[in-house]
Each structure stands twice: as C-alpha cells, then as structure tokens.
Write a protein that holds these residues in place. Sequence first.
Motif, PDB file in Angstrom:
ATOM      1  N   ALA A 263       0.823  -1.189   0.000  1.00  0.00           N
ATOM      2  CA  ALA A 263       0.000   0.000   0.000  1.00  0.00           C
ATOM      3  C   ALA A 263       0.869   1.256   0.000  1.00  0.00           C
ATOM      4  N   GLU A 264       2.039   1.173   0.647  1.00  0.00           N
ATOM      5  CA  GLU A 264       2.921   2.342   0.695  1.00  0.00           C
ATOM      6  C   GLU A 264       3.453   2.681  -0.690  1.00  0.00           C
ATOM      7  N   GLN A 265       3.874   1.668  -1.445  1.00  0.00           N
ATOM      8  CA  GLN A 265       4.377   1.927  -2.798  1.00  0.00           C
ATOM      9  C   GLN A 265       3.276   2.460  -3.705  1.00  0.00           C
ATOM     10  N   LEU A 266       2.069   1.941  -3.536  1.00  0.00           N
ATOM     11  CA  LEU A 266       0.951   2.434  -4.342  1.00  0.00           C
ATOM     12  C   LEU A 266       0.630   3.880  -3.996  1.00  0.00           C
ATOM     13  N   ARG A 267       0.723   4.220  -2.724  1.00  0.00           N
ATOM     14  CA  ARG A 267       0.462   5.601  -2.299  1.00  0.00           C
ATOM     15  C   ARG A 267       1.440   6.557  -2.976  1.00  0.00           C
ATOM     16  N   GLU A 268       2.706   6.126  -3.111  1.00  0.00           N
ATOM     17  CA  GLU A 268       3.702   6.954  -3.787  1.00  0.00           C
ATOM     18  C   GLU A 268       3.339   7.191  -5.253  1.00  0.00           C
TER      19      GLU A 268
ATOM     20  N   ASP B  65      -4.573   5.177  -3.615  1.00  0.00           N
ATOM     21  CA  ASP B  65      -4.900   4.966  -2.205  1.00  0.00           C
ATOM     22  C   ASP B  65      -5.551   3.593  -2.069  1.00  0.00           C
ATOM     23  N   ALA B  66      -4.796   2.607  -1.609  1.00  0.00           N
ATOM     24  CA  ALA B  66      -5.278   1.227  -1.511  1.00  0.00           C
ATOM     25  C   ALA B  66      -5.778   0.931  -0.107  1.00  0.00           C
ATOM     26  N   GLU B  67      -6.885   0.235  -0.041  1.00  0.00           N
ATOM     27  CA  GLU B  67      -7.401  -0.249   1.242  1.00  0.00           C
ATOM     28  C   GLU B  67      -6.988  -1.712   1.380  1.00  0.00           C
ATOM     29  N   VAL B  68      -6.328  -2.046   2.476  1.00  0.00           N
ATOM     30  CA  VAL B  68      -5.867  -3.411   2.712  1.00  0.00           C
ATOM     31  C   VAL B  68      -6.789  -4.073   3.731  1.00  0.00           C
TER      32      VAL B  68
ATOM     33  N   LEU C 127       6.254 -17.341  -4.945  1.00  0.00           N
ATOM     34  CA  LEU C 127       5.278 -16.589  -4.153  1.00  0.00           C
ATOM     35  C   LEU C 127       5.055 -15.195  -4.746  1.00  0.00           C
ATOM     36  N   PRO C 128       3.873 -14.614  -4.507  1.00  0.00           N
ATOM     37  CA  PRO C 128       3.619 -13.248  -4.991  1.00  0.00           C
ATOM     38  C   PRO C 128       4.593 -12.245  -4.375  1.00  0.00           C
ATOM     39  N   THR C 129       4.938 -11.236  -5.142  1.00  0.00           N
ATOM     40  CA  THR C 129       5.863 -10.208  -4.675  1.00  0.00           C
ATOM     41  C   THR C 129       5.153  -8.856  -4.612  1.00  0.00           C
ATOM     42  N   VAL C 130       5.795  -7.919  -3.963  1.00  0.00           N
ATOM     43  CA  VAL C 130       5.268  -6.555  -3.900  1.00  0.00           C
ATOM     44  C   VAL C 130       5.151  -5.992  -5.314  1.00  0.00           C
ATOM     45  N   GLU C 131       6.114  -6.297  -6.149  1.00  0.00           N
ATOM     46  CA  GLU C 131       6.085  -5.814  -7.530  1.00  0.00           C
ATOM     47  C   GLU C 131       4.864  -6.354  -8.277  1.00  0.00           C
TER      48      GLU C 131
END
Length: 106
Positions: A1-6, A10-13, A90-94
């Motif tokens: 969510a932090e990387q998306l905010r940059e 605005d992501a809701e987790v 496994l899924p990554t942040v990217e």
Amino acid sequence: AEQLREEGIDAEVINLRSLRPLDRNALASSVRKTNRMVVVEEGWPQCGVGAEISAVVNEDAFDYLDAPVERITGVDVPMPYAENLEKMALPTVEDIVRVAKRVCYR
C-alpha cells in the motif's frame, strides 16, 4: 500500500482474520468504497481462497465494480524447499503494484 500511495493510488488493505466465517460484509463494503478488488494469496490459482473471495465479491458487489476482480496467487507449481526458488513461487510486492495499477487503468 505504501508503494501504491507513492504512485497516487490509495489502496485499502483487508487482512481477513478468518476464512470461515468469511466476512462478506467487509469485502462488499470495501468494493463499494473503492470500486475495485485485488486479491492476494500464496496458494495456487485454482480452488483457493482467492477464487472464493472473487466469487463472493461478484455475487455481493458486482454493480459497484469499475474493473474486473484481479487475483494474484502463487505460481502453479509444487512449493519448492529451496529459499531462492520459494521466493520465485510466491507473490511479490512488484506483482501487487503491477496488478493494482492495471485495475486502476494506469
């Protein structure tokens, strides 16, 4: 969510505390607020909790979706024991950032 905010998203987790009972109201409420859903799980793509969450969202909040529900899952291979191979399965942040941007048409 932090990387998306940059990136201006605005992501809701939602971290579900249990899968049974599944908190359908929390899922539908999030879709009503954001109009999108990206489901992330470490399991395989078929027969997993992500597939169930996608189905529930389509049943309960379809009219609020502005984009298809997207799923990010582990790779469809037996889980490797070696740490370097496990990271590739496994899924990554990217992966999450890429799919979230796609759902937002960016």
